[in-house]
Design a protein around this motif. Structure first.
Motif, mmCIF file in Angstrom:
data_model
loop_
_atom_site.group_PDB
_atom_site.id
_atom_site.type_symbol
_atom_site.label_atom_id
_atom_site.label_comp_id
_atom_site.label_asym_id
_atom_site.label_seq_id
_atom_site.Cartn_x
_atom_site.Cartn_y
_atom_site.Cartn_z
ATOM 1 N N VAL A 93 8.797 10.672 -7.790
ATOM 2 C CA VAL A 93 9.278 11.409 -7.140
ATOM 3 C C VAL A 93 10.782 11.262 -7.332
ATOM 4 N N TRP A 94 11.335 10.034 -8.306
ATOM 5 C CA TRP A 94 12.311 9.380 -7.791
ATOM 6 C C TRP A 94 13.247 10.376 -9.322
ATOM 7 N N GLY A 95 14.151 10.543 -8.398
ATOM 8 C CA GLY A 95 14.872 11.714 -9.528
ATOM 9 C C GLY A 95 15.042 13.085 -9.664
ATOM 10 N N ILE A 96 13.885 13.695 -8.965
ATOM 11 C CA ILE A 96 13.862 15.100 -8.541
ATOM 12 C C ILE A 96 14.678 15.856 -7.504
ATOM 13 N N ARG A 97 14.675 17.202 -7.298
ATOM 14 C CA ARG A 97 14.820 17.414 -5.756
ATOM 15 C C ARG A 97 14.009 17.640 -4.818
ATOM 16 N N SER A 98 14.477 17.780 -3.268
ATOM 17 C CA SER A 98 13.056 17.579 -2.442
ATOM 18 C C SER A 98 14.070 17.836 -1.039
ATOM 19 N N SER A 102 0.826 -1.127 0.286
ATOM 20 C CA SER A 102 -0.198 0.069 0.148
ATOM 21 C C SER A 102 0.822 1.469 0.089
ATOM 22 N N GLY A 103 2.360 0.876 -0.427
ATOM 23 C CA GLY A 103 2.879 2.077 -0.158
ATOM 24 C C GLY A 103 3.000 3.107 -1.520
ATOM 25 N N LYS A 104 2.519 4.684 -0.916
ATOM 26 C CA LYS A 104 3.148 5.681 -2.025
ATOM 27 C C LYS A 104 4.009 7.066 -1.304
ATOM 28 N N TYR A 105 4.716 6.823 -2.063
ATOM 29 C CA TYR A 105 5.991 8.613 -1.329
ATOM 30 C C TYR A 105 5.455 9.437 -2.356
ATOM 31 N N ARG A 106 5.498 10.327 -1.227
ATOM 32 C CA ARG A 106 5.195 11.970 -1.557
ATOM 33 C C ARG A 106 6.495 13.177 -0.916
ATOM 34 N N ASN A 107 6.593 13.653 -1.935
ATOM 35 C CA ASN A 107 8.386 14.541 -1.631
ATOM 36 C C ASN A 107 7.038 15.483 -0.566
ATOM 37 N N PHE A 108 7.389 17.466 -0.912
ATOM 38 C CA PHE A 108 7.458 17.940 -0.088
ATOM 39 C C PHE A 108 6.822 19.541 -1.306
ATOM 40 N N GLU A 109 6.952 18.829 -2.473
ATOM 41 C CA GLU A 109 6.657 19.955 -3.797
ATOM 42 C C GLU A 109 4.979 19.234 -4.021
ATOM 43 N N GLY A 110 4.462 18.121 -3.718
ATOM 44 C CA GLY A 110 3.458 17.188 -3.433
ATOM 45 C C GLY A 110 3.577 16.552 -4.677
ATOM 46 N N VAL A 111 4.644 16.304 -5.493
ATOM 47 C CA VAL A 111 5.080 14.959 -6.665
ATOM 48 C C VAL A 111 4.583 13.826 -5.696
ATOM 49 N N GLU A 112 3.822 13.304 -6.291
ATOM 50 C CA GLU A 112 3.859 11.762 -5.489
ATOM 51 C C GLU A 112 4.263 10.545 -6.754
ATOM 52 N N THR A 128 1.124 14.391 7.904
ATOM 53 C CA THR A 128 0.557 15.331 7.284
ATOM 54 C C THR A 128 1.707 15.839 6.485
ATOM 55 N N ASP A 129 2.283 17.177 5.096
ATOM 56 C CA ASP A 129 3.011 17.885 5.010
ATOM 57 C C ASP A 129 3.014 18.750 6.338
ATOM 58 N N GLU A 130 2.502 19.326 6.589
ATOM 59 C CA GLU A 130 2.736 21.046 7.901
ATOM 60 C C GLU A 130 3.084 19.703 9.046
ATOM 61 N N GLN A 131 2.589 18.395 9.529
ATOM 62 C CA GLN A 131 3.621 18.173 10.424
ATOM 63 C C GLN A 131 5.415 17.812 9.987
ATOM 64 N N VAL A 132 5.082 17.488 8.288
ATOM 65 C CA VAL A 132 6.138 17.132 7.713
ATOM 66 C C VAL A 132 7.307 18.610 8.250
ATOM 67 N N ASN A 133 6.888 19.506 7.886
ATOM 68 C CA ASN A 133 7.898 20.585 7.290
ATOM 69 C C ASN A 133 7.487 21.203 8.785
ATOM 70 N N THR A 134 6.989 20.955 9.576
ATOM 71 C CA THR A 134 7.395 21.051 11.276
ATOM 72 C C THR A 134 8.699 20.836 11.651
ATOM 73 N N VAL A 135 8.983 19.283 11.514
ATOM 74 C CA VAL A 135 9.942 18.802 11.837
ATOM 75 C C VAL A 135 11.068 19.094 10.652
ATOM 76 N N PHE A 136 11.004 19.697 9.926
ATOM 77 C CA PHE A 136 11.966 19.452 8.893
ATOM 78 C C PHE A 136 12.084 21.420 9.661
ATOM 79 N N ASN A 137 11.848 21.786 9.479
ATOM 80 C CA ASN A 137 12.389 23.819 10.468
ATOM 81 C C ASN A 137 12.421 23.572 11.542
ATOM 82 N N GLN A 138 12.303 22.495 12.216
ATOM 83 C CA GLN A 138 13.526 22.089 13.141
ATOM 84 C C GLN A 138 14.723 21.581 13.716
ATOM 85 N N PHE A 139 14.201 20.711 12.802
ATOM 86 C CA PHE A 139 15.905 20.179 12.109
ATOM 87 C C PHE A 139 16.888 20.948 11.518
#
Length: 270
Positions: A167-172, A153-163, A253-264
C-alpha cells in the motif's frame, strides 16, 4: 510502554502537519531535535479551544493553531473541527481542517512526509524479520531495529485490494489496518475525501507502525512522474477532510468501509 519501539520521536498519537512548508520541516520536529538544528524546523502551537459539545453518541471539538517559524512568526492559521462518533463497537473521528495563509505566500514543496498520520500500537505493526533505516527530508537517518514479532499481527489493505507493504506509495481513497491486540480484533481505517487537494492520496504507510495519508507529496511516491508543489497566496485558504475509523471486536470488511466512505464523500455537499 514496555515493548514499544523508540524510533521516530515525532510520531505522537494522531497528527496533521507537513515536511516542507517554505523550507521548514513541521513533520519531524520534536524535543529530540538539537538546539543548533531548530532553525530548520517549524512548530505548530495550540492557540485556543473555540467550542466543545457532546451528547450520547457524538462530541465535537473546535480548535485553533498557528504554524510558526523558529522565531515565532505565524505563517498559517489552522482551524480544525473534530467530530467524534460512536455506533456499537465502531468509533469515528472526522477531521475538518482549514489552513489560512497569513502574511507570506506559502509553498508546500513536494515531500513524502505528510499530511495526516497515526503511530499505531506495537501489536498493530506488520510482522517483520528485518531492520531498516529511514531518511527524512533533512537527510536525518533513523533506524528501525528488528524486534520479536510475538503478538504483532497488523496488515494493511486498501480500496483496490492491495495488502501489506504494497500500500505504501500508491494512491487509494482509503486504507484499512487490521490486527489484534491481545484477543481483541481491531480495524483502524483512514479515509480520504474527494474534495481534498491531491485526491486520492498517496499512502505513507509503513509496516513498523507509521500510518499516514499524503496528498501533497507526489514526486517521491510516483518516482518523479508527478509533482505538485502546492502553493497558496497570502490570505488564501484550503480545507482538508479525513475520517478515521476504529472498530473493536471484528475486522471491517471492504463493503463496510466503502459504505462509510460513500457517506463521508457526501458530507457538506448540497
Amino acid at each position: 510502554r514496555g515493548g514499544e519501539r523508540t524510533d521516530h520521536p515525532h510520531h505522537v498519537g494522531m497528527w496533521f502537519n507537513y515536511g516542507d512548508v517554505n523550507g521548514l520541516d513541521f513533520w519531524n520536529n520534536s524535543t529530540a531535535i538539537a538546539a543548533d538544528q531548530k532553525s530548520r524546523y517549524g512548530t505548530i502551537k495550540h492557540v485556543a479551544v473555540k467550542r466543545m459539545s457532546a451528547n450520547d453518541d457524538q462530541a465535537e471539538l473546535e480548535v485553533t493553531m498557528h504554524w510558526q517559524k523558529p522565531d515565532g512568526t505565524n505563517l498559517i492559521k489552522q482551524d480544525s473541527k473534530y467530530i467524534f462518533t460512536t455506533k456499537g463497537d465502531l468509533r469515528g473521528i472526522e477531521l475538518i481542517t482549514k489552513l489560512t495563509v497569513l502574511k507570506e505566500d506559502i509553498a508546500f514543496k513536494d515531500n513524502k512526509e505528510g499530511l495526516i498520520g497515526i503511530r499505531v500500537a506495537r501489536e498493530l505493526e506488520q510482522p517483520s524479520n528485518q531492520s531498516d533505516i529511514f531518511t527524512d527530508a533533512n537527510g536525518v537517518a533513523t533506524g528501525v531495529t528488528k524486534m520479536n514479532n510475538e503478538g504483532v499481527s497488523g496488515k494493511y489493505r486498501n480500496f483496490e485490494g492491495v495488502e501489506g507493504d504494497g500500500v505504501w506509495g500508491i494512491r487509494s481513497k482509503w486504507v484499512n489496518l487490521n490486527g489484534k491486540i491481545g484477543d481483541e480484533m481491531v480495524s483502524l481505517v483512514i479515509i480520504d475525501n474527494p474534495e481534498n487537494v491531491g485526491y486520492p492520496a498517496y499512502w505513507h504507510a509503513r509496516g513498523y507502525g507509521l500510518f499516514a495519508a499524503n496528498p501533497l507529496g507526489q514526486k517521491e511516491f510516483s518516482k518523479g512522474k508527478e509533482v505538485l508543489d502546492y502553493k497558496l497566496k497570502a490570505g488564501q485558504s484550503v480545507v482538508f477532510k479525513y475520517k478515521v475509523l476504529i472498530n473493536s471486536g471484528s475486522h471491517l470488511t471492504d463493503e463496510q468501509v466503502n459504505t462509510v466512505f460513500n457517506q463521508f464523500s457526501e458530507t457538506g455537499k448540497k
